[in-house]
Design an enzyme around this catalytic site. Structure first.
Site, short mmCIF file in Angstrom:
data_model
loop_
_atom_site.label_atom_id
_atom_site.label_comp_id
_atom_site.label_asym_id
_atom_site.label_seq_id
_atom_site.Cartn_x
_atom_site.Cartn_y
_atom_site.Cartn_z
N THR A 100 0.90 -1.05 0.08
CA THR A 100 -0.10 0.00 0.11
C THR A 100 0.96 1.37 -0.06
O THR A 100 2.01 1.19 0.54
CB THR A 100 -0.93 0.02 1.24
N ARG A 118 -14.80 -6.58 -0.26
CA ARG A 118 -14.31 -6.20 0.83
C ARG A 118 -13.51 -4.70 0.85
O ARG A 118 -12.93 -4.69 -0.10
CB ARG A 118 -13.15 -7.21 1.49
N GLY A 168 -10.81 -2.27 2.71
CA GLY A 168 -9.96 -2.02 3.87
C GLY A 168 -9.72 -0.81 4.59
O GLY A 168 -10.83 -0.03 4.53
N ASP A 169 -9.09 -0.44 5.55
CA ASP A 169 -8.94 0.57 6.36
C ASP A 169 -8.58 1.97 5.58
O ASP A 169 -8.78 3.20 5.65
CB ASP A 169 -7.81 0.45 7.52
N THR A 191 -0.85 1.47 6.92
CA THR A 191 -0.45 0.24 6.05
C THR A 191 -0.47 -1.01 7.06
O THR A 191 0.29 -0.96 8.03
CB THR A 191 0.63 0.23 5.07
N GLY A 192 -1.17 -2.22 6.58
CA GLY A 192 -1.12 -3.11 7.23
C GLY A 192 -2.53 -4.05 7.35
O GLY A 192 -3.28 -3.92 6.23
#
Ligand code: ASP
Length: 357
Positions: free
Chosen positions: A220, A248, A250-251, A271-272
């Protein structure tokens, strides 16, 4: 009589001279004050970027790969920093740096994005401006060449904060942004990574994601910048996680989870493992810890990444920058592509954990 006349003339000259002199002095003083004011207003400029966190180990990289990543990170830093140096707003720097990484197949954003379970690239991105706390985001898009630019467009040209899928793509097209065939984002190595995860899923008989792979790398990208007027901007762009399903998200595109900026405190790009970052409201928590608990940027960053996220089970990291230009780049994985540039330094880039920053 003549003498008296000369006497008065001398006195007159004296007054005129003194008056002129003090006018010049006043002008000089005024100039000095103005210069000082200018210096106060024009604060430090600073830029920090990441290219993803994950299991990134020196022993798994060739010298060429290592050099390629460092060169691309430096290029992104220099492009963003050049904007700040020219006096452009922080958001321009964020966009410039992120677009370079979106266009590079090295990172999981734009070209080189990871694949969904269905074998597609679905991209998420967000931007936030610290002065106004305006924000924009797109999620699950497959045809917008630069998702970060689309996020900016949502912020600037719509009354909304987040748009997803087909609607976001329609909006981007109406805004005149470049639309591409989904194949534009394809890279063989990301496709192969999907096949490996799927094979493992079959073997294990359960749903797997790339995060569960010991050799997994993410990618990312994100940037946080501080401009000369003291404004902070943050942005994040990603393909999400390999093998993601069911639309889906993500954050990264979620304001407060993966992206946040507030001039009062800081700007953050994460990122993660997104699910954990959403549940821990990571990006906003850095600002909240500074605002309500009086922590410094470093204290807040370290507490979140090395204590709270670890206890919670969330792997990853983030980059952050406060209004004084201090930066932090914490991560609890073995590596994170990262770097910064400010008035005191040329581009500084790092990959592994053991590198001295
Ligand atoms: N945070 C991203 C997501 O969960 C992935 C990453 O940063 O590698 O979508």
């Amino acid at each position: 009589m003549k003498k008296t006349y000369q006497y008065y003339l001398a006195i007159l000259f004296f007054f005129v001279f003194t008056a002129c002199d003090s006018t010049t002095k006043d002008a000089t003083e005024e100039k000095e004050i103005k210069t000082e004011e200018k210096e106060v207003k024009q604060g430090p400029i600073s830029l920090v970027i990441h290219g993803g966190a994950g299991t990134i180990k020196r022993e798994n990289m060739t010298d060429e790969q290592d050099a390629e990543y460092r060169a691309k990170l430096s290029e992104a830093l220099e492009a963003g920093y050049a904007k700040l140096e020219s006096g452009a707003p922080a958001m321009d720097a964020v966009i410039a740096a992120i677009q370079i990484m979106e266009e590079s197949p090295l990172f999981n954003a734009g070209v080189g994005a990871v694949f969904t379970n269905e074998g597609k690239n679905e991209l998420d991105a967000a931007v936030m401006e610290g002065k106004t706390r305006n924000a924009g985001a797109v999620a699950g898009v497959s045809t917008i060449k630069s998702p970060i630019l689309a996020a900016l467009s949502v912020m600037e040209n719509s009354p909304h904060v987040m748009m997803s899928g087909k609607g976001a793509e329609q909006f981007a097209a109406e805004q005149g942004l470049e639309i591409v065939d989904p194949a534009y984002f394809f890279t063989q190595n990301r496709y192969d990574a999907l096949q490996r995860v799927k094979q493992r899923e079959e073997e294990d008989g359960r749903s797997a994601a790339l995060f569960e792979f010991p050799d997994s790398k993410f990618g990312t990208v994100g940037c946080v910048a501080l401009d000369k007027d003291g404004n902070i901007a943050a942005g994040t762009s990603t393909g999400g996680m390999t093998n993601k399903r069911y639309g889906r998200i993500g954050d990264a595109p979620i304001i407060a989870a993966g992206t946040y900026a507030d001039n009062e405190t800081c700007g953050v790009s994460a990122t993660g493992h997104g699910e954990y970052f959403i549940r821990a409201v990571v990006a906003y928590d850095v600002a909240a810890k500074m605002k309500y608990a009086g922590m410094s940027l470093e204290e807040a960053s370290n507490k979140i990444v090395y204590e709270e996220l670890v206890d919670f089970g969330g792997s990853g990291g983030f980059i952050a920058l406060d209004r004084a230009g201090n930066i932090s780049m914490p991560f609890n994985t073995s590596g994170m592509y990262r770097g910064y540039m400010n008035e005191k330094s040329s581009p500084k880039v790092f990959i592994y954990k053991d590198e001295k920053e």
